[in-house]
Design a protein around this motif. Structure first.
Motif, PDB file in Angstrom:
ATOM      1  N   ASP A 239       0.804  -1.231   0.000  1.00 23.22           N
ATOM      2  CA  ASP A 239       0.000   0.000   0.000  1.00 23.22           C
ATOM      3  C   ASP A 239       0.833   1.276   0.000  1.00 23.22           C
ATOM      4  O   ASP A 239       0.375   2.302  -0.514  1.00 23.22           O
ATOM      5  N   ILE A 240       2.021   1.228   0.585  1.00 21.78           N
ATOM      6  CA  ILE A 240       2.828   2.448   0.684  1.00 21.78           C
ATOM      7  C   ILE A 240       4.035   2.387  -0.250  1.00 21.78           C
ATOM      8  O   ILE A 240       4.172   3.198  -1.170  1.00 21.78           O
ATOM      9  N   GLU A 241       4.910   1.397  -0.024  1.00 17.96           N
ATOM     10  CA  GLU A 241       6.159   1.347  -0.782  1.00 17.96           C
ATOM     11  C   GLU A 241       5.912   1.108  -2.272  1.00 17.96           C
ATOM     12  O   GLU A 241       6.460   1.812  -3.128  1.00 17.96           O
ATOM     13  N   TYR A 242       5.085   0.120  -2.592  1.00 18.85           N
ATOM     14  CA  TYR A 242       4.870  -0.201  -4.005  1.00 18.85           C
ATOM     15  C   TYR A 242       3.943   0.801  -4.688  1.00 18.85           C
ATOM     16  O   TYR A 242       4.051   1.022  -5.894  1.00 18.85           O
ATOM     17  N   ARG A 243       3.044   1.393  -3.932  1.00 18.68           N
ATOM     18  CA  ARG A 243       2.220   2.457  -4.516  1.00 18.68           C
ATOM     19  C   ARG A 243       3.114   3.645  -4.915  1.00 18.68           C
ATOM     20  O   ARG A 243       2.944   4.236  -5.990  1.00 18.68           O
ATOM     21  N   HIS A 244       4.053   3.982  -4.046  1.00 17.74           N
ATOM     22  CA  HIS A 244       5.006   5.054  -4.353  1.00 17.74           C
ATOM     23  C   HIS A 244       5.849   4.675  -5.565  1.00 17.74           C
ATOM     24  O   HIS A 244       6.069   5.509  -6.470  1.00 17.74           O
ATOM     25  N   LEU A 245       6.315   3.436  -5.600  1.00 19.26           N
ATOM     26  CA  LEU A 245       7.098   2.958  -6.744  1.00 19.26           C
ATOM     27  C   LEU A 245       6.288   3.044  -8.031  1.00 19.26           C
ATOM     28  O   LEU A 245       6.815   3.433  -9.084  1.00 19.26           O
ATOM     29  N   ALA A 246       5.008   2.682  -7.960  1.00 14.71           N
ATOM     30  CA  ALA A 246       4.154   2.738  -9.149  1.00 14.71           C
ATOM     31  C   ALA A 246       4.066   4.160  -9.682  1.00 14.71           C
ATOM     32  O   ALA A 246       4.157   4.400 -10.894  1.00 14.71           O
ATOM     33  N   GLY A 247       3.906   5.131  -8.781  1.00 16.99           N
ATOM     34  CA  GLY A 247       3.864   6.526  -9.205  1.00 16.99           C
ATOM     35  C   GLY A 247       5.157   6.966  -9.856  1.00 16.99           C
ATOM     36  O   GLY A 247       5.152   7.655 -10.886  1.00 16.99           O
ATOM     37  N   GLU A 248       6.279   6.574  -9.268  1.00 12.21           N
ATOM     38  CA  GLU A 248       7.585   6.926  -9.825  1.00 12.21           C
ATOM     39  C   GLU A 248       7.819   6.262 -11.179  1.00 12.21           C
ATOM     40  O   GLU A 248       8.536   6.809 -12.023  1.00 12.21           O
ATOM     41  N   SER A 249       7.226   5.066 -11.362  1.00  6.96           N
ATOM     42  CA  SER A 249       7.500   4.269 -12.562  1.00  6.96           C
ATOM     43  C   SER A 249       6.568   4.579 -13.722  1.00  6.96           C
ATOM     44  O   SER A 249       6.705   3.991 -14.797  1.00  6.96           O
ATOM     45  N   GLY A 250       5.599   5.473 -13.510  1.00  8.52           N
ATOM     46  CA  GLY A 250       4.696   5.843 -14.594  1.00  8.52           C
ATOM     47  C   GLY A 250       3.448   4.996 -14.698  1.00  8.52           C
ATOM     48  O   GLY A 250       2.754   5.037 -15.724  1.00  8.52           O
TER      49      GLY A 250
END
Length: 302
Positions: A239-250
């Protein structure tokens, strides 16, 4: 698999290095994990389903009540028969297998000598699959143009290469979900999270699958398929780490499907598993059965 003293020393070293990260993770959840109250809710619902012929106890691996206390409680209650029910849908020697071993050692130490049956796994049990499908349909009503990432806890490849059936059972779970969704053109990936250490683990990693989706400008929905309650690996990692990664990754849109928790379908799956618990783990038993076929983990239970 190390001898006791080297294992203890290595565990101390690993835990000292992981402590700061673990503290940060628990801080994200308000200082503690909800896994025990989640599990208690599941136990209460299962007790209501099974009725007065059964008594449901909880044994946790890394928090109270731990196996020692639960064995003591079961013995004091006066059980005639014991059924060990893992909340791991897929069998691994690192999870269900180690839990069974911990129970056996403690039961022997406390002289709890009662007939014991074990539910080794339920990777394709109908109600379990329906419970996951219901969560997907409720939280991802339109899957057009979206990739489903079925995320399971990872394992080192050396464990799989020794014959552990976990990967095979995760794949069986996902195939059963896909069949039930009845969407032959569904875009999906099976991936694995929570890697630690330098060893080669099951692939693709969930973070890499998210980066790949971002490079293709694909919206994703992450579906936990080996977790049945909310805890650090869902509430923080997904919910936090991978959601942030998803935003960074487009990744244009990121949805995380909740775990099955104490849904009626999942509790029904557990109740059916209890009522039909195979005679495995009993002295002399060599075969356990799942869905009327010989389970791939038969023999690992001894």
């Amino acid at each position: 698999s190390l001898p006791k003293l080297p294992r203890y020393l290595l565990a101390r070293l690993i835990s000292s290095k992981r402590t700061p990260k673990a503290q940060a993770i628990y801080a994200e959840m308000g200082g503690g994990s909800p896994i025990l109250p989640n599990t208690q809710a599941q136990a209460d619902a299962l007790q209501a389903n099974l009725g007065s012929d059964y008594k449901v106890f909880i044994a946790m691996r890394y928090w109270r009540p731990m196996t020692e206390a639960t064995v003591k409680a079961v013995k004091e209650w006066g059980a005639d028969n014991i059924i060990l029910l893992p909340l791991y849908p897929q069998y691994s020697m690192t999870t269900t297998g180690s839990s069974f071993k911990a129970w056996d050692l403690e039961a022997q130490r406390q002289d709890l000598n009662k007939p014991t049956r074990r539910v080794c796994c339920y990777p394709v049990e109908d109600n379990w699959i329906e419970a996951v499908v219901a969560q997907i349909q409720a939280h991802v009503p339109d899957m057009t143009g979206r990739r489903l990432l079925f995320s399971a806890h990872g394992l080192p490849m050396k464990v799989i290469e020794k014959g552990d059936p976990y990967q095979q059972q995760v794949e069986a779970t996902v195939q059963a979900i896909i069949a039930r969704l009845n969407s032959p053109d569904l875009d999906y990936v099976i991936c694995y999270q929570s890697k630690v250490g330098p060893l080669k683990w099951l692939e693709p990693a969930t973070d890499e699958a998210i980066r790949q989706a971002g490079s293709e400008r694909k919206a994703v929905a992450v579906v936990p398929v080996a977790f049945v309650s909310e805890h650090s690996e869902t509430l923080v990692e997904l919910d936090i780490e991978y959601r942030h990664l998803a935003g960074e990754s487009g990744v244009p849109d990121y949805v995380r499907v909740p775990t099955v928790a104490a849904s009626a379908l999942y509790i029904t799956a557990l109740a059916e598993a209890v009522r039909n618990a195979p005679v495995c783990g009993v002295i002399g038993a060599r075969v356990c059965r799942v869905q009327d076929t010989q389970c791939p983990c038969a023999g690992l239970l001894q």
